[in-house]
Design a protein around this motif. Structure first.
Motif, PDB file in Angstrom:
ATOM      1  N   GLY A 125      93.162  -5.007 -84.124  1.00 40.31           N
ATOM      2  CA  GLY A 125      93.138  -4.713 -82.650  1.00 40.31           C
ATOM      3  C   GLY A 125      93.679  -6.398 -81.968  1.00 40.31           C
ATOM      4  N   ALA A 126      93.146  -6.600 -80.851  1.00 39.50           N
ATOM      5  CA  ALA A 126      93.762  -7.834 -79.907  1.00 39.50           C
ATOM      6  C   ALA A 126      93.257  -9.051 -80.450  1.00 39.50           C
ATOM      7  CB  ALA A 126      93.427  -7.617 -78.436  1.00 39.50           C
ATOM      8  N   GLY A 127      92.157  -9.008 -81.295  1.00 41.21           N
ATOM      9  CA  GLY A 127      91.547 -10.373 -81.739  1.00 41.21           C
ATOM     10  C   GLY A 127      90.332 -10.142 -82.422  1.00 41.21           C
ATOM     11  N   GLN A 128      89.984 -10.910 -83.367  1.00 38.48           N
ATOM     12  CA  GLN A 128      88.708 -11.096 -84.079  1.00 38.48           C
ATOM     13  C   GLN A 128      87.604 -12.100 -83.453  1.00 38.48           C
ATOM     14  OE1 GLN A 128      88.259 -12.532 -88.435  1.00 38.48           O
ATOM     15  NE2 GLN A 128      88.381 -10.401 -88.864  1.00 38.48           N
ATOM     16  N   ILE A 129      86.403 -11.375 -83.245  1.00 34.42           N
ATOM     17  CA  ILE A 129      85.509 -12.133 -82.522  1.00 34.42           C
ATOM     18  C   ILE A 129      84.110 -12.086 -83.492  1.00 34.42           C
ATOM     19  CG2 ILE A 129      83.855 -12.465 -80.433  1.00 34.42           C
ATOM     20  CD1 ILE A 129      86.438 -10.702 -79.052  1.00 34.42           C
ATOM     21  N   THR A 130      83.546 -13.217 -83.780  1.00 34.67           N
ATOM     22  CA  THR A 130      82.360 -13.380 -84.550  1.00 34.67           C
ATOM     23  C   THR A 130      81.161 -13.439 -83.822  1.00 34.67           C
ATOM     24  OG1 THR A 130      82.738 -15.573 -85.036  1.00 34.67           O
ATOM     25  CG2 THR A 130      83.452 -14.229 -86.860  1.00 34.67           C
ATOM     26  N   LEU A 131      79.967 -12.813 -83.806  1.00 35.30           N
ATOM     27  CA  LEU A 131      78.817 -12.734 -83.213  1.00 35.30           C
ATOM     28  C   LEU A 131      77.942 -13.698 -84.004  1.00 35.30           C
ATOM     29  CD1 LEU A 131      78.205  -9.093 -82.164  1.00 35.30           C
ATOM     30  CD2 LEU A 131      79.609 -10.847 -81.048  1.00 35.30           C
TER      31      LEU A 131
ATOM     32  N   ASN B 161      92.723 -15.757 -75.558  1.00 35.91           N
ATOM     33  CA  ASN B 161      93.944 -16.283 -75.119  1.00 35.91           C
ATOM     34  C   ASN B 161      95.278 -15.600 -75.588  1.00 35.91           C
ATOM     35  OD1 ASN B 161      93.705 -19.429 -73.944  1.00 35.91           O
ATOM     36  ND2 ASN B 161      91.930 -19.052 -75.433  1.00 35.91           N
ATOM     37  N   VAL B 162      95.181 -14.396 -75.434  1.00 35.50           N
ATOM     38  CA  VAL B 162      96.496 -13.459 -75.664  1.00 35.50           C
ATOM     39  C   VAL B 162      96.899 -12.814 -74.502  1.00 35.50           C
ATOM     40  CG1 VAL B 162      95.885 -13.139 -78.143  1.00 35.50           C
ATOM     41  CG2 VAL B 162      94.909 -11.444 -76.146  1.00 35.50           C
ATOM     42  N   VAL B 163      98.085 -12.238 -74.725  1.00 33.67           N
ATOM     43  CA  VAL B 163      98.596 -11.483 -73.507  1.00 33.67           C
ATOM     44  C   VAL B 163      99.193 -10.041 -73.827  1.00 33.67           C
ATOM     45  CG1 VAL B 163      99.433 -13.697 -72.137  1.00 33.67           C
ATOM     46  CG2 VAL B 163     100.852 -12.590 -73.828  1.00 33.67           C
ATOM     47  N   ARG B 164      98.786  -9.318 -72.928  1.00 28.74           N
ATOM     48  CA  ARG B 164      99.382  -7.834 -73.428  1.00 28.74           C
ATOM     49  C   ARG B 164     100.710  -7.652 -72.787  1.00 28.74           C
ATOM     50  NH1 ARG B 164      94.201  -5.154 -70.922  1.00 28.74           N
ATOM     51  NH2 ARG B 164      94.646  -6.900 -69.616  1.00 28.74           N
ATOM     52  N   VAL B 165     101.882  -7.397 -73.397  1.00 26.26           N
ATOM     53  CA  VAL B 165     103.210  -7.111 -72.892  1.00 26.26           C
ATOM     54  C   VAL B 165     103.603  -5.730 -73.155  1.00 26.26           C
ATOM     55  CG1 VAL B 165     105.456  -8.036 -72.715  1.00 26.26           C
ATOM     56  CG2 VAL B 165     103.636  -9.583 -73.112  1.00 26.26           C
ATOM     57  N   TYR B 166     103.991  -5.147 -72.394  1.00 26.26           N
ATOM     58  CA  TYR B 166     104.620  -3.690 -72.572  1.00 26.26           C
ATOM     59  C   TYR B 166     106.020  -3.564 -72.301  1.00 26.26           C
ATOM     60  CZ  TYR B 166      99.890  -3.325 -70.924  1.00 26.26           C
ATOM     61  OH  TYR B 166      98.587  -3.499 -70.909  1.00 26.26           O
ATOM     62  N   THR B 167     106.718  -2.603 -72.915  1.00 27.19           N
ATOM     63  CA  THR B 167     108.098  -2.691 -73.097  1.00 27.19           C
ATOM     64  C   THR B 167     108.772  -1.461 -72.379  1.00 27.19           C
ATOM     65  OG1 THR B 167     108.271  -1.863 -75.381  1.00 27.19           O
ATOM     66  CG2 THR B 167     108.546  -4.377 -75.067  1.00 27.19           C
ATOM     67  N   LYS B 168     109.840  -1.253 -72.264  1.00 30.82           N
ATOM     68  CA  LYS B 168     110.416   0.026 -71.916  1.00 30.82           C
ATOM     69  C   LYS B 168     112.332   0.075 -72.197  1.00 30.82           C
ATOM     70  CE  LYS B 168     111.860  -0.143 -67.121  1.00 30.82           C
ATOM     71  NZ  LYS B 168     113.117   0.519 -67.104  1.00 30.82           N
ATOM     72  N   LYS B 169     112.768   1.079 -72.403  1.00 28.31           N
ATOM     73  CA  LYS B 169     114.127   1.048 -72.471  1.00 28.31           C
ATOM     74  C   LYS B 169     114.866   1.077 -71.347  1.00 28.31           C
ATOM     75  CE  LYS B 169     114.589   2.249 -77.403  1.00 28.31           C
ATOM     76  NZ  LYS B 169     113.332   3.149 -77.756  1.00 28.31           N
TER      77      LYS B 169
ATOM     78  N   VAL C 148     100.399  -7.294 -78.368  1.00 28.50           N
ATOM     79  CA  VAL C 148      99.428  -8.320 -78.096  1.00 28.50           C
ATOM     80  C   VAL C 148     100.055  -9.808 -78.863  1.00 28.50           C
ATOM     81  CG1 VAL C 148      97.208  -9.128 -78.278  1.00 28.50           C
ATOM     82  CG2 VAL C 148      97.584  -6.780 -78.006  1.00 28.50           C
ATOM     83  N   LEU C 149     100.306 -10.769 -77.928  1.00 28.62           N
ATOM     84  CA  LEU C 149     100.831 -11.902 -78.543  1.00 28.62           C
ATOM     85  C   LEU C 149     100.028 -13.206 -77.831  1.00 28.62           C
ATOM     86  CD1 LEU C 149     103.476 -10.135 -77.790  1.00 28.62           C
ATOM     87  CD2 LEU C 149     104.238 -11.707 -79.012  1.00 28.62           C
ATOM     88  N   PRO C 150     100.191 -14.364 -78.412  1.00 25.48           N
ATOM     89  CA  PRO C 150      99.365 -15.544 -78.059  1.00 25.48           C
ATOM     90  C   PRO C 150      99.875 -15.861 -76.607  1.00 25.48           C
ATOM     91  CG  PRO C 150     100.218 -15.719 -80.361  1.00 25.48           C
ATOM     92  CD  PRO C 150     100.552 -14.745 -79.920  1.00 25.48           C
TER      93      PRO C 150
ATOM     94  N   ASP D 262     109.756 -14.218 -78.410  1.00 25.81           N
ATOM     95  CA  ASP D 262     108.594 -13.918 -79.442  1.00 25.81           C
ATOM     96  C   ASP D 262     108.278 -12.355 -79.070  1.00 25.81           C
ATOM     97  OD1 ASP D 262     108.287 -16.529 -80.184  1.00 25.81           O
ATOM     98  OD2 ASP D 262     106.993 -16.906 -78.289  1.00 25.81           O
ATOM     99  N   VAL D 263     108.283 -11.825 -77.757  1.00 23.02           N
ATOM    100  CA  VAL D 263     108.107 -10.353 -77.727  1.00 23.02           C
ATOM    101  C   VAL D 263     109.258  -9.715 -78.585  1.00 23.02           C
ATOM    102  CG1 VAL D 263     107.841  -8.377 -76.153  1.00 23.02           C
ATOM    103  CG2 VAL D 263     107.013 -10.850 -75.493  1.00 23.02           C
ATOM    104  N   ALA D 264     110.234 -10.024 -78.476  1.00 23.46           N
ATOM    105  CA  ALA D 264     111.501  -9.315 -79.171  1.00 23.46           C
ATOM    106  C   ALA D 264     111.125  -9.588 -80.515  1.00 23.46           C
ATOM    107  CB  ALA D 264     112.874  -9.988 -78.790  1.00 23.46           C
ATOM    108  N   ARG D 265     110.769 -10.455 -81.186  1.00 27.47           N
ATOM    109  CA  ARG D 265     110.652 -10.558 -82.510  1.00 27.47           C
ATOM    110  C   ARG D 265     109.493  -9.765 -82.987  1.00 27.47           C
ATOM    111  NH1 ARG D 265     109.652 -16.047 -82.591  1.00 27.47           N
ATOM    112  NH2 ARG D 265     111.991 -16.264 -82.508  1.00 27.47           N
ATOM    113  N   ALA D 266     108.501  -9.445 -82.056  1.00 28.92           N
ATOM    114  CA  ALA D 266     107.306  -8.546 -82.523  1.00 28.92           C
ATOM    115  C   ALA D 266     107.755  -6.979 -82.508  1.00 28.92           C
ATOM    116  CB  ALA D 266     106.040  -8.877 -81.348  1.00 28.92           C
ATOM    117  N   ILE D 267     108.911  -7.084 -81.691  1.00 27.67           N
ATOM    118  CA  ILE D 267     109.402  -5.541 -81.778  1.00 27.67           C
ATOM    119  C   ILE D 267     110.231  -5.439 -83.067  1.00 27.67           C
ATOM    120  CG2 ILE D 267     110.975  -3.806 -80.708  1.00 27.67           C
ATOM    121  CD1 ILE D 267     110.152  -5.426 -78.043  1.00 27.67           C
TER     122      ILE D 267
END
Ligand SMILES: Nc1nc2c(ncn2[C@@H]2O[C@H](COP(=O)(O)OP(=O)(O)OP(=O)(O)O)[C@@H](O)[C@H]2O)c(=O)[nH]1
Ligand SMILES: [Mg+2]
Length: 330
Positions: free
Chosen positions: A82-88, A256-264, A276-278, A285-290
């Motif tokens: 998911g978007a990140g790991q959170i410990t309780l 501390n992440v951002v959600r980025v969407y893409t379209k052609k 989801v990226l830092p 960075d988004v292009a690299r994630a794709i």
């Protein structure tokens, strides 16, 4: 009737007596059992060997169990999802497992008595179009096993839970921070950019639990004035559900992440599942994630969202914001 044991048996018997570890003894015992002649005269001896065999096996099993417990082999790492790991994280009985059960589908053990959790439980908490990975842990105390701290060191965000019905919220806070400090873990604000050691520095926020109980509001006040905006504090109750609605956003912001969407190019403006990226990531960075080739090959991107006007053409080092929609051009 005499046993008439062969000399090899006597020799193995001597080695058995000299052997130190249960594993070694068990191996020699196997030899002895094979060497002992099977007749009436050795009946008692064979029963005795069988008894020793069972005892040694039990001993080895117990030893293995103990080692697993102390070294926590199974729990040293939990794959991030998911978007990140959170410990309780928190003191005994502060409501960690109850919170996990309230906001995810996980079914952790919950009890009125402390120390009810002794292994990690993972649950996925939905927040808008992403999932947050929560890990419920055993409490902080003198009995906390090292693997608990390993998992805390690896997570993206610590949710430090403090029981608002406790008469001593401040002492509880310092006790919890003290246990972490002993394990060389220092908590800082979820917004902090300074994550350099010594030890491990973790972003955190404070979750005041059991806000439905008497004096919780007053204790929350005390806690807030104590941390003095060093940490974000949220109050929740799994009983009344107070604060649970805001928890997702608070945790997401803490990551501390951002959600980025893409379209052609040419496709309508529509947001599918996000990358989801830092925070602070660029268009590259988004292009690299794709795809790594896209990071090399694209000439520019168009952005809908954070840019001055919709569909604005931006350069490769443009910093993306949460919710941006991107279109790559080769
Ligand atoms: N009134 C009230 N009680 C709560 C709330 N959350 C948890 N509790 C109670 O607090 C007790 C401890 O809850 P747990 O969730 O087991 O606490 P924990 O922090 O996981 O405990 P350990 O695993 O033993 O450290 C239980 O009796 C819960 O029912 C809450 O929001 N309101
Ligand atoms: Mg628990």
């Amino acid at each position: 009737m005499p046993a008439n044991l062969p000399p090899e048996y006597i020799e193995a018997e001597l080695r058995f007596r000299a052997a130190k570890s249960p594993e070694e003894k068990l191996a020699i015992l196997r030899e002895l059992m094979a060497l002992v002649p099977k007749h009436k005269g050795t009946e008692k001896l064979r029963v005795e060997l069988k008894r020793k065999w069972t005892k040694l096996q039990e001993e080895i099993q117990q030893q293995q169990k103990k080692q697993k417990g102390s070294r926590g082999l199974a729990y040293d790492h939990i794959e991030r999802e998911g978007a990140g790991q959170i410990t309780l994280v928190g003191l005994p009985n502060c409501g960690k497992s109850s919170l996990l059960a309230a906001v995810t589908n996980a079914k952790p053990d919950i009890a009125e008595y402390p120390f009810s959790t002794f292994r990690p439980t993972v649950g996925m908490m939905p927040f808008e179009d992403v999932q947050l990975q929560l890990i419920d842990l055993p409490p902080l105390s003198e009995f906390t096993e090292p693997w608990v701290y390993s998992l805390i060191r690896q997570c993206d965000l610590v949710a430090l839970l403090l029981d608002l019905s406790s008469e001593t919220p401040g002492d509880d806070l310092f006790a919890a921070l003290g246990w972490l400090e002993k394990a060389r873990i220092r908590l800082v604000s979820h917004q902090s950019r300074e994550l350099e050691g010594p030890g491990t520095v973790k972003r955190a926020l404070i979750v005041g639990t059991k806000s439905d109980l008497p004096n919780a509001a007053q204790h929350l006040q005390e806690l807030c004035s104590l941390v003095d905006s060093q940490f974000r504090v949220i109050a929740v109750s799994t009983l009344s559900a107070e604060g649970l609605g805001d928890l997702g956003r608070a945790l997401f912001e803490g990551l501390n992440v951002v959600r980025v969407y893409t379209k052609k190019p040419g496709q309508p403006i529509k947001k599918d599942l996000p990358y989801v990226l830092p925070a602070g990531s660029t268009v590259t960075d988004v292009a690299r994630a794709i795809h790594k080739d896209l990071a090399q090959s694209f000439a520019y991107a168009r952005v809908w969202g954070s840019s001055e006007f919709p569909g604005q053409r931006v350069e490769r080092n443009y910093i993306v914001h949460d919710g941006d929609l991107l279109e790559f051009h080769e």
